[in-house]
Design a protein around this motif. Structure first.
Motif, PDB file in Angstrom:
ATOM      1  N   ALA A 191       0.933  -1.475  -0.009  1.00 52.79           N
ATOM      2  CA  ALA A 191      -0.203  -0.091  -0.021  1.00 52.79           C
ATOM      3  C   ALA A 191       0.858   1.369   0.145  1.00 52.79           C
ATOM      4  N   LEU A 192       1.859   1.268   0.804  1.00 45.89           N
ATOM      5  CA  LEU A 192       2.875   2.599   0.688  1.00 45.89           C
ATOM      6  C   LEU A 192       3.649   2.662  -0.439  1.00 45.89           C
ATOM      7  N   LEU A 193       3.964   1.455  -1.003  1.00 48.06           N
ATOM      8  CA  LEU A 193       4.493   1.935  -2.841  1.00 48.06           C
ATOM      9  C   LEU A 193       3.644   2.184  -3.589  1.00 48.06           C
ATOM     10  N   THR A 194       2.492   1.780  -3.536  1.00 41.33           N
ATOM     11  CA  THR A 194       1.427   2.217  -4.558  1.00 41.33           C
ATOM     12  C   THR A 194       0.477   3.557  -4.158  1.00 41.33           C
ATOM     13  N   GLY A 195       0.671   3.916  -2.819  1.00 46.44           N
ATOM     14  CA  GLY A 195      -0.009   5.078  -2.370  1.00 46.44           C
ATOM     15  C   GLY A 195       0.030   6.274  -2.978  1.00 46.44           C
ATOM     16  N   TYR A 196       1.442   6.565  -3.552  1.00 40.41           N
ATOM     17  CA  TYR A 196       1.649   8.068  -4.047  1.00 40.41           C
ATOM     18  C   TYR A 196       0.471   8.627  -5.057  1.00 40.41           C
ATOM     19  N   GLY A 197       0.518   9.684  -5.070  1.00 42.20           N
ATOM     20  CA  GLY A 197      -0.425  10.668  -6.124  1.00 42.20           C
ATOM     21  C   GLY A 197      -0.437  12.189  -5.599  1.00 42.20           C
ATOM     22  N   GLU A 198      -1.752  12.697  -6.355  1.00 40.51           N
ATOM     23  CA  GLU A 198      -1.637  13.956  -6.153  1.00 40.51           C
ATOM     24  C   GLU A 198      -2.540  14.350  -4.917  1.00 40.51           C
ATOM     25  N   ALA A 199      -2.094  15.390  -4.223  1.00 38.89           N
ATOM     26  CA  ALA A 199      -2.793  15.686  -3.027  1.00 38.89           C
ATOM     27  C   ALA A 199      -4.144  16.248  -3.266  1.00 38.89           C
ATOM     28  N   PRO A 200      -5.371  15.901  -2.441  1.00 38.94           N
ATOM     29  CA  PRO A 200      -6.415  16.470  -2.420  1.00 38.94           C
ATOM     30  C   PRO A 200      -6.352  18.209  -2.540  1.00 38.94           C
ATOM     31  N   ALA A 201      -7.526  18.729  -3.112  1.00 37.14           N
ATOM     32  CA  ALA A 201      -7.444  20.037  -3.141  1.00 37.14           C
ATOM     33  C   ALA A 201      -7.271  20.668  -1.592  1.00 37.14           C
ATOM     34  N   ASP A 202      -8.011  19.910  -0.629  1.00 36.42           N
ATOM     35  CA  ASP A 202      -8.164  20.282   0.784  1.00 36.42           C
ATOM     36  C   ASP A 202      -7.009  20.166   1.444  1.00 36.42           C
ATOM     37  N   VAL A 203      -6.073  19.313   1.100  1.00 38.46           N
ATOM     38  CA  VAL A 203      -4.765  19.000   1.723  1.00 38.46           C
ATOM     39  C   VAL A 203      -3.474  19.875   1.289  1.00 38.46           C
ATOM     40  N   ALA A 221       7.918  11.823   3.608  1.00 41.71           N
ATOM     41  CA  ALA A 221       9.176  12.512   3.321  1.00 41.71           C
ATOM     42  C   ALA A 221       9.682  11.682   2.072  1.00 41.71           C
ATOM     43  N   MET A 222       9.398  10.462   2.072  1.00 42.38           N
ATOM     44  CA  MET A 222      10.047   9.399   1.024  1.00 42.38           C
ATOM     45  C   MET A 222       9.620   9.833  -0.336  1.00 42.38           C
ATOM     46  N   SER A 223      10.224  10.226  -1.583  1.00 39.19           N
ATOM     47  CA  SER A 223       9.919  10.249  -2.750  1.00 39.19           C
ATOM     48  C   SER A 223       9.764   8.895  -3.176  1.00 39.19           C
ATOM     49  N   PRO A 224       8.746   8.706  -4.607  1.00 39.40           N
ATOM     50  CA  PRO A 224       8.255   7.493  -4.699  1.00 39.40           C
ATOM     51  C   PRO A 224       9.523   6.703  -5.315  1.00 39.40           C
ATOM     52  N   PRO A 225       9.816   5.490  -4.648  1.00 46.75           N
ATOM     53  CA  PRO A 225      11.131   4.557  -5.310  1.00 46.75           C
ATOM     54  C   PRO A 225      10.687   4.015  -6.624  1.00 46.75           C
ATOM     55  N   ILE A 226       9.384   3.804  -6.943  1.00 42.55           N
ATOM     56  CA  ILE A 226       8.830   3.048  -8.125  1.00 42.55           C
ATOM     57  C   ILE A 226       7.548   3.994  -8.451  1.00 42.55           C
ATOM     58  N   ALA A 227       7.442   4.018  -9.627  1.00 41.04           N
ATOM     59  CA  ALA A 227       6.289   4.833  -9.870  1.00 41.04           C
ATOM     60  C   ALA A 227       5.363   4.175 -11.249  1.00 41.04           C
ATOM     61  N   LYS A 228       4.340   4.800 -11.652  1.00 40.49           N
ATOM     62  CA  LYS A 228       3.599   4.221 -12.829  1.00 40.49           C
ATOM     63  C   LYS A 228       4.423   4.291 -14.191  1.00 40.49           C
ATOM     64  N   ASP A 229       5.296   5.251 -14.204  1.00 41.44           N
ATOM     65  CA  ASP A 229       6.232   5.439 -15.240  1.00 41.44           C
ATOM     66  C   ASP A 229       7.381   5.289 -15.099  1.00 41.44           C
ATOM     67  N   SER A 230       7.993   4.671 -13.802  1.00 45.66           N
ATOM     68  CA  SER A 230       9.262   4.583 -13.434  1.00 45.66           C
ATOM     69  C   SER A 230       9.258   3.329 -12.715  1.00 45.66           C
ATOM     70  N   PHE A 231       9.288   1.921 -13.149  1.00 49.85           N
ATOM     71  CA  PHE A 231       9.405   0.947 -12.485  1.00 49.85           C
ATOM     72  C   PHE A 231      10.510  -0.083 -13.047  1.00 49.85           C
ATOM     73  N   VAL A 232      10.727  -1.207 -12.252  1.00 48.01           N
ATOM     74  CA  VAL A 232      11.696  -2.047 -12.781  1.00 48.01           C
ATOM     75  C   VAL A 232      11.119  -3.044 -13.972  1.00 48.01           C
ATOM     76  N   LYS A 233      11.852  -3.371 -14.994  1.00 49.52           N
ATOM     77  CA  LYS A 233      11.305  -4.470 -15.983  1.00 49.52           C
ATOM     78  C   LYS A 233      12.039  -5.596 -15.425  1.00 49.52           C
ATOM     79  N   TYR A 234      11.250  -6.580 -15.717  1.00 57.04           N
ATOM     80  CA  TYR A 234      11.861  -7.916 -15.413  1.00 57.04           C
ATOM     81  C   TYR A 234      12.797  -8.385 -16.814  1.00 57.04           C
ATOM     82  N   GLN A 235      13.181  -9.585 -16.447  1.00 57.89           N
ATOM     83  CA  GLN A 235      13.987 -10.228 -17.491  1.00 57.89           C
ATOM     84  C   GLN A 235      13.309 -10.558 -19.217  1.00 57.89           C
TER      85      GLN A 235
END
Length: 294
Positions: A191-203, A221-235
């Protein structure tokens, strides 16, 4: 597994800073969530869940690739030794491949003293732990402002928090006991690794923090280590944010509980033994007491 770990030379400074806070070395939330409860975290399907679940060897191998390519730049697995990657119940890599991996591991082993009484660095061997880049906690804190935690037990150190009503809590606890739910750490990591996103307007985000739906307070404080457009490709050239997160969460669960497969297999044998023993004792009792008038 044929390629040696090379990502330390390839990762950007921003990626290293993100990894430095991975899964625990995060700044305190700017504000606690209303009511003092943590965020609601959905439960995932895990191959190792339940009474009979077992680790998926292929998933653990993919999860180790995520750890090697993303996490190892800042985090160690000091309670996991290279030989554990070969043993049954884990990733079960070929021994020769793991020897080559250890030999090329960027983080060396401090050994000694030598004949001159001095300590020296050497290449890791199968019996050595998988170390991170920092020799001690102070070195990590000096580099990033917070010491990157060792990930050996992170899946046990983190868990999900119950967020329902008080009157449903006993029912939820009984359900967890009945289903042998022990995957809270894996659920939290995913959940933590996939929980990044744009903050709601009231936050309103504090400076230097990022919005994360799974983190209590939603500011991390942690920047997303992996993201929708930046992930590790397998072999096989597949991969996605969700699969990366799922696989590394499973791998870290194995790192924290490497004997799960054997323990569950033994448990079922014990249960079978007890059932057979009970049946034999009952049959013996019937035979014995059938000869005694009563």
């Amino acid at each position: 597994m044929t390629r040696a770990p090379i990502m330390q030379a390839m990762m950007s400074k921003a990626s290293l800073a993100a990894c430095a806070l991975l899964l625990g070395a995060v700044a305190p939330a700017a504000a606690a969530e209303e009511g003092g409860h943590g965020a609601h975290i959905e439960r995932q399907a895990w191959s190792f869940g339940g009474f009979a679940g077992q680790y998926d060897k292929a998933q653990l191998q993919r999860g180790f690739q995520i750890y090697q390519d993303v996490c190892s730049a800042c985090h160690g697995l000091k309670r996991v030794r290279f030989r554990n990657l070969v043993e049954p119940g884990g990733p079960e890599f070929p021994e020769e491949s793991v020897k080559a991996l250890a030999h090329g591991w960027a983080n060396k082993i401090t050994d000694g003293p030598d004949d001159q009484g001095k300590m020296f660095d050497r290449e890791p061997k199968l019996f050595d732990p998988i170390l991170g880049p920092f020799k001690n906690e102070k070195e990590g804190r000096a580099a990033y402002g917070a010491a990157p935690p060792d990930l050996s037990l992170i899946a046990k150190a983190r868990n999900v928090e119950y967020t329902g009503t008080w009157w449903w809590h006993p029912v939820s606890m009984a359900r967890d006991i009945a289903t042998s739910y022990q995957e809270g750490g894996a659920d939290y990591i995913y959940a933590l690794l996939t929980g990044y996103g744009e903050a709601p307007a009231d936050v309103k985000l504090a400076e230097g923090l990022h919005y994360n739906a799974a983190f209590p307070g939603h500011q991390i404080a942690m920047s997303p280590p992996i993201a929708k457009d930046s992930f590790v490709k397998y072999q096989d050239e597949t991969g996605s944010l969700e699969q990366n997160a799922h696989d590394v969460a499973a791998f870290l669960s194995w790192a924290a509980d490497p004997h799960l497969n054997g323990r569950k297999s033994t448990g079922w044998l014990v249960m079978l033994y007890l059932v057979v023993t009970t049946a034999l004792l009952y049959a013996g009792k019937r035979v014995l007491w059938s000869k005694i008038p009563h």
